[in-house]
Design a protein around this motif. Structure first.
Motif, short mmCIF file in Angstrom:
data_model
loop_
_atom_site.label_atom_id
_atom_site.label_comp_id
_atom_site.label_asym_id
_atom_site.label_seq_id
_atom_site.Cartn_x
_atom_site.Cartn_y
_atom_site.Cartn_z
N LYS A 95 20.40 -24.29 2.17
CA LYS A 95 21.14 -25.47 2.63
C LYS A 95 20.70 -26.73 1.91
N ARG A 96 19.51 -26.69 1.30
CA ARG A 96 19.02 -27.84 0.52
C ARG A 96 19.44 -27.75 -0.95
N GLY A 97 20.24 -26.73 -1.29
CA GLY A 97 20.76 -26.61 -2.65
C GLY A 97 19.87 -25.85 -3.62
N LYS A 98 18.80 -25.25 -3.13
CA LYS A 98 17.95 -24.44 -4.02
C LYS A 98 18.57 -23.06 -4.20
N VAL A 99 18.43 -22.53 -5.41
CA VAL A 99 18.96 -21.20 -5.71
C VAL A 99 17.80 -20.27 -6.04
N HIS A 100 17.77 -19.11 -5.42
CA HIS A 100 16.74 -18.10 -5.68
C HIS A 100 17.44 -16.77 -6.00
N THR A 101 17.00 -16.10 -7.04
CA THR A 101 17.53 -14.78 -7.34
C THR A 101 16.38 -13.79 -7.46
N GLY A 102 16.63 -12.57 -7.04
CA GLY A 102 15.61 -11.54 -7.12
C GLY A 102 16.04 -10.31 -6.35
N LEU A 103 15.07 -9.44 -6.14
CA LEU A 103 15.30 -8.24 -5.34
C LEU A 103 14.75 -8.46 -3.95
N ARG B 205 4.55 0.25 -6.52
CA ARG B 205 4.82 -1.09 -6.02
C ARG B 205 5.68 -1.90 -6.99
N GLY B 206 6.08 -1.31 -8.09
CA GLY B 206 6.86 -2.02 -9.08
C GLY B 206 8.27 -2.33 -8.58
N LEU B 207 8.83 -3.39 -9.10
CA LEU B 207 10.20 -3.76 -8.75
C LEU B 207 11.22 -2.82 -9.35
N GLY B 208 10.96 -2.38 -10.57
CA GLY B 208 11.89 -1.48 -11.25
C GLY B 208 11.52 -0.04 -10.95
N PRO B 209 12.35 0.87 -11.39
CA PRO B 209 12.07 2.29 -11.14
C PRO B 209 10.77 2.74 -11.81
N ASP B 210 10.12 3.69 -11.16
CA ASP B 210 8.92 4.31 -11.73
C ASP B 210 9.38 5.10 -12.96
N LEU B 211 8.68 4.95 -14.06
CA LEU B 211 9.11 5.59 -15.30
C LEU B 211 8.48 6.96 -15.55
N ALA B 212 7.67 7.44 -14.61
CA ALA B 212 7.10 8.78 -14.77
C ALA B 212 8.25 9.79 -14.84
N ALA C 196 15.44 -10.28 10.95
CA ALA C 196 16.35 -11.24 11.57
C ALA C 196 15.95 -12.67 11.21
N GLU C 197 14.65 -12.88 10.92
CA GLU C 197 14.16 -14.22 10.61
C GLU C 197 14.43 -14.64 9.17
N GLY C 198 14.58 -13.66 8.29
CA GLY C 198 14.80 -14.02 6.89
C GLY C 198 14.48 -12.90 5.93
N PHE C 199 14.18 -13.28 4.70
CA PHE C 199 14.01 -12.32 3.62
C PHE C 199 12.77 -12.65 2.80
N LEU C 200 12.22 -11.60 2.20
CA LEU C 200 11.23 -11.78 1.14
C LEU C 200 11.93 -11.31 -0.12
N LEU C 201 11.92 -12.18 -1.10
CA LEU C 201 12.61 -11.92 -2.36
C LEU C 201 11.57 -11.91 -3.46
N ARG C 202 11.63 -10.93 -4.36
CA ARG C 202 10.72 -10.92 -5.51
C ARG C 202 11.55 -11.23 -6.74
N ASN C 203 11.11 -12.23 -7.51
CA ASN C 203 11.88 -12.65 -8.68
C ASN C 203 11.39 -11.97 -9.95
N SER C 204 12.00 -12.34 -11.06
CA SER C 204 11.71 -11.66 -12.33
C SER C 204 10.32 -11.94 -12.87
N THR C 205 9.64 -12.94 -12.34
CA THR C 205 8.26 -13.18 -12.76
C THR C 205 7.28 -12.65 -11.72
N ASN C 206 7.80 -11.77 -10.84
CA ASN C 206 7.01 -11.07 -9.83
C ASN C 206 6.44 -11.98 -8.76
N GLN C 207 7.08 -13.14 -8.56
CA GLN C 207 6.68 -14.01 -7.46
C GLN C 207 7.47 -13.61 -6.23
#
Length: 162
Positions: A82-90, A41-48, A96-107
């Motif tokens: 459209k309200r000027g907020k910026v979000h970055t993540g994976l 479930r990690g955002l980054g690659p599995d390191l095994a 079609a309705e939108g996106f789920l984005l996970r950020n660097s603090t895992n939110q």
């Protein structure tokens, strides 16, 4: 700042035979690596098995300079609403309705398609730089020992003749 020159100099003086798995595990957790590299479930690659896929030098270059060679799968997406907020993540989910984005603090952040002003892919990793700042020679050996202990895809056991 951590650079390739700094890293090369550091790696040259490490006693690789002295790595301790437990100390390496503690470094891995203290530097918050487990937050993104914690298995399926990690955002980054599995390191095994990572130590069998990458040379020691390439592995440490990827840690010290995470933006140097980012797989498209792990590039960050930047959304501006459209309200000027910026979000970055994976992007972890897209519909079609939108996106789920996970950020660097895992939110996890839900972004409605109707609210998106712009979207662009950045050639950057979510992985922060500076993770090995203040690393001592023995820390490199410990971290490598821990990463080796993660095992990975190994060959199937040989069948014994009956």
């Amino acid at each position: 700042a951590e650079t390739l020159t700094w890293l090369t100099e550091q790696l040259a003086i490490v006693d690789w035979s002295d790595g301790d798995v437990e100390r390496g595990r503690q470094l891995f957790e203290k530097r918050s690596c487990a937050q993104c590299h914690g298995g399926r479930r990690g955002l980054g690659p599995d390191l095994a098995g990572v130590t069998s896929r990458f040379s020691r030098n390439d592995l440490f270059v990827a840690i010290v300079l995470p933006n140097r060679d980012v797989s498209t799968r792990y590039q960050t997406t930047l959304f501006e609403t459209k309200r000027g907020k910026v979000h970055t993540g994976l992007i972890v989910y897209e519909s079609a309705e939108g996106f789920l984005l996970r950020n660097s603090t895992n939110q996890t952040i839900r972004i409605e398609a109707a609210d998106i002003e712009s979207r662009r892919t950045l050639p950057q990793s979510l992985m922060p730089g500076g993770l090995l700042k203040e690393f001592h020679s023995s820390d490199f050996a410990d971290l490598l020992a821990y990463l080796k202990s993660l095992g990975g895809a190994s060959a199937p056991p040989a069948t014994t003749a009956r």
